[in-house]
Structure formats: C-alpha cells, structure tokens
Design an enzyme around this catalytic site. Structure first.
Site, mmCIF file in Angstrom:
data_model
loop_
_atom_site.group_PDB
_atom_site.id
_atom_site.type_symbol
_atom_site.label_atom_id
_atom_site.label_comp_id
_atom_site.label_asym_id
_atom_site.label_seq_id
_atom_site.Cartn_x
_atom_site.Cartn_y
_atom_site.Cartn_z
ATOM 1 C CE LYS A 98 -10.622 11.894 -31.673
ATOM 2 N NZ LYS A 98 -9.533 12.690 -32.270
ATOM 3 N N GLY A 159 -0.553 14.999 -30.972
ATOM 4 C CA GLY A 159 0.260 16.091 -31.500
ATOM 5 C C GLY A 159 1.751 15.835 -31.461
ATOM 6 C CB ALA A 185 -3.612 10.528 -30.979
ATOM 7 N N GLY A 186 -0.837 10.808 -32.788
ATOM 8 C CA GLY A 186 0.581 10.486 -32.719
ATOM 9 C C GLY A 186 1.208 10.017 -34.017
ATOM 10 C CG ASN A 207 -5.419 18.100 -36.929
ATOM 11 O OD1 ASN A 207 -6.462 18.469 -36.453
ATOM 12 N ND2 ASN A 207 -4.630 18.966 -37.545
ATOM 13 C CB THR A 208 -0.255 17.194 -35.159
ATOM 14 O OG1 THR A 208 -1.268 17.552 -34.231
ATOM 15 C CG2 THR A 208 0.999 17.995 -34.869
#
Lengths: 258, 64
Positions: A98, A159, A185-186, A207-208
């Site tokens: 990635k 994040g 992301a996000g 992830n976050t």
C-alpha cells in the site's frame, strides 16, 4: 439470494472479505481477535527500524492464511516509498504494497503526483500496488496507467473518524474507474462503511475506528456486518427515491369505504 | 565508523552477519539495506561493513 461467487479481485488474487484491517495503535494481543471478528483476509503493517532482542514481533500474532499488506508510511516522496516497499518485500511476506506518500504531518494528506511515480516503479517490479490517494479522477486514471491493482481514496483525514467527507468524488471514481475502489482512511463508524459499500466501493480499510472503539473485537464484528450489508444492497440495486409525495406500500383498504 | 539505524558504530571490517548475531537481531524478522540497496539474506556473511557505510535494519510493526 446467496452470493457465494462475489469475490474481491486484487491483482489476480481473490478474497471473500471486503474488510481490510489496519494493525496500528492497538495491542498485538488483540490482533488475532480483531482479524477473526472482522473476518479480514488482508491486514496492513508498517515497516520500521528493528530493535535488537525484540521480544515479540507482530508476525507472531497474525493468523496463518492472512495476506499482509505493508504500507510505505513515513515516505515523503516516491523514492522513499520505493525503498520501503523493497524492504517490505525482502521481509518475505509477499508482494502486496500500500503506497502512502505524505509531505506534511498535520493533515497527512497523500501526495498524488509522487504516489503515481512510486506506483509505476513498483508495478514494473512486480508488486501488487495499492495506492492511497486523494480522490481525484485524473490522478486515478494516471494510477491505472501506472499499473495500480486498486485505487484507495481517502474518505476524510487519516485517523479522524469523520466519515465520507469526499463522498461525491469517491462516487466519481467508482463510476469511472475499472479497478476496485477501496475506501481508506477516515471511516469512523460501521454506518459510514455501509454507505460507501452501497455506493459501490469494493472494500473498506479501517484502523483507527476500531483501535479507538470501546471494544475492538466487537467493533470489528460490527464493521464486518455493515460492510456485508452495504455490499448486498449495492448488488441488489437500491430502491428508488421519490422527488415528492408518497407511494403506499400496502394495498389500499377499499373494504372500509365500499 | 558505520552508521547503523542512525547510530555511529565502530564495527568496520566485521561481516554483516557477525554484527547482526552479536547484537541479537532475529534474522528471520528483519530486512537490511546497505547504502540504499537491499542486502539479500544469503549475502549477510559475505557483506563486510566498510567505514562510512549506512545500514538500515527494519522489521514489521503495526500500522494502518
């Protein structure tokens, strides 16, 4: 209808799960539960300077059969991303990568131009290249030409858990690009993951949202269900929206008035 | 001096393999770059650290 043959194809590799799990910001001991409850088949990793006498390594916590997706986080330009990718491949866990190239630490926005350069170099070296990018149609077309295996547009800053801030532009990529569009992301909530899947995204990377949740494995399970629900809704085709008025969903109860 | 993961080390003329073993790196979990180029695992014992070399030793960690 059971959809058994609905595979996610990334560079000729087939996956049943459409949930790509990040492994950052939480305890190694939670990884196995997170992978299992997310139903994930792909997990992302980062490359960092090694410590001597390392007591535990993340690879010891990832179940067998999971595809590892090293990222190039920390790279500020294409050359650094290429170096990290080559080191990751030398670590001996496959040829997926990635690409993340960022020039600033405040917003962590991807540098699309450097990302295209790195994609071209690494695709030519036989990597399965999954570039993280700001959702721009021209860049996406350049990435296709550079040999990308997927396109990974951001929903909102890394994040942030803010959801689909770039929704309209991700939809353009889904409509115009023939590669899998993986929203990365996000994404902060299962409902946002579901919405992106309803739009036709091929997969979600998170992830976050999990790492900062109250119960990581439980949230992993919630994301899995939301992603599956959104996928089935997309495959079904959404019902139409009326511009005004109403439309009864029951047969009219004529017997009361006749 | 050899610059290894950002630190100057007085290990010139030692083989890379010798250095990695004496410092207790887990050889199955690392990759090594010398002056910007990957050193394949099969070359660790043949690679002699030279004065002025820059060595990076990396492994996987959690990340999104």
């Amino acid at each position: 209808m059971i959809i058994n043959d609905d595979k996610l194809n990334i560079g000729g590799h087939e996956f049943n799960s459409r949930f790509i799990l990040g492994s950052g910001k939480y305890s190694l001991k939670l990884i196995e539960a997170a992978v299992k409850d997310a139903g994930a088949e792909i997990i992302t990793l980062a490359v960092r300077r090694a410590n001597t006498k390392e007591s535990e390594n993340i690879l010891d916590f990832i179940p067998k059969g999971i595809t590892l997706l090293p990222n190039t986080s920390g790279a500020r330009n294409a050359d650094e991303a290429v170096r990290i990718a080559r080191l990751a491949r030398e670590l001996g866990c496959g040829n997926f990568v990635k690409i993340e190239v960022m020039r600033d630490a405040k917003y962590l926005l991807p540098d699309n131009a450097e990302t295209v350069k790195a994609t071209e170099i690494l695709a030519n070296e036989g990597f399965v290249v999954m570039p993280y990018m700001y959702p721009d149609l021209n860049t996406a077309r350049d990435l296709v030409n550079a040999g990308a295996a997927t396109i990974m547009p951001l929903a909102s800053p890394i994040g942030s858990n803010k959801g689909l801030a770039t929704k309209e532009f991700i939809q353009i990529l889904i409509d115009e690009i023939d590669l899998p569009i993986i929203v990365d992301a996000g994404i902060g909530r299962p409902s946002q993951a579901c919405e992106a899947m309803e739009m036709g995204a091929a997969a979600i990377m998170a992830n976050t949202a999990l790492a900062t949740a109250g119960n990581l494995p439980l949230m992993a399970s919630a994301f899995r269900k939301a992603i599956e629900a959104g996928r089935q809704a997309y495959l079904s085709g959404l019902g139409r929206v009326l511009t005004r008025g109403a439309s009864a969903s029951d047969p009219l109860t004529g017997f009361l008035r006749d | 001096m050899v610059r290894i993961n950002g630190m100057e080390k007085d290990v010139s003329n030692m083989s890379l393999k010798e250095y990695l073993l004496t410092t207790d790196y887990n050889l199955t979990r690392i990759a090594v770059e010398r002056n910007g180029n990957i050193v394949p695992k099969s070359q660790y014992d043949l690679t002699i650290l030279n004065d002025g070399d820059t060595i990076e030793i990396v492994s996987f960690v959690g990340g999104g």
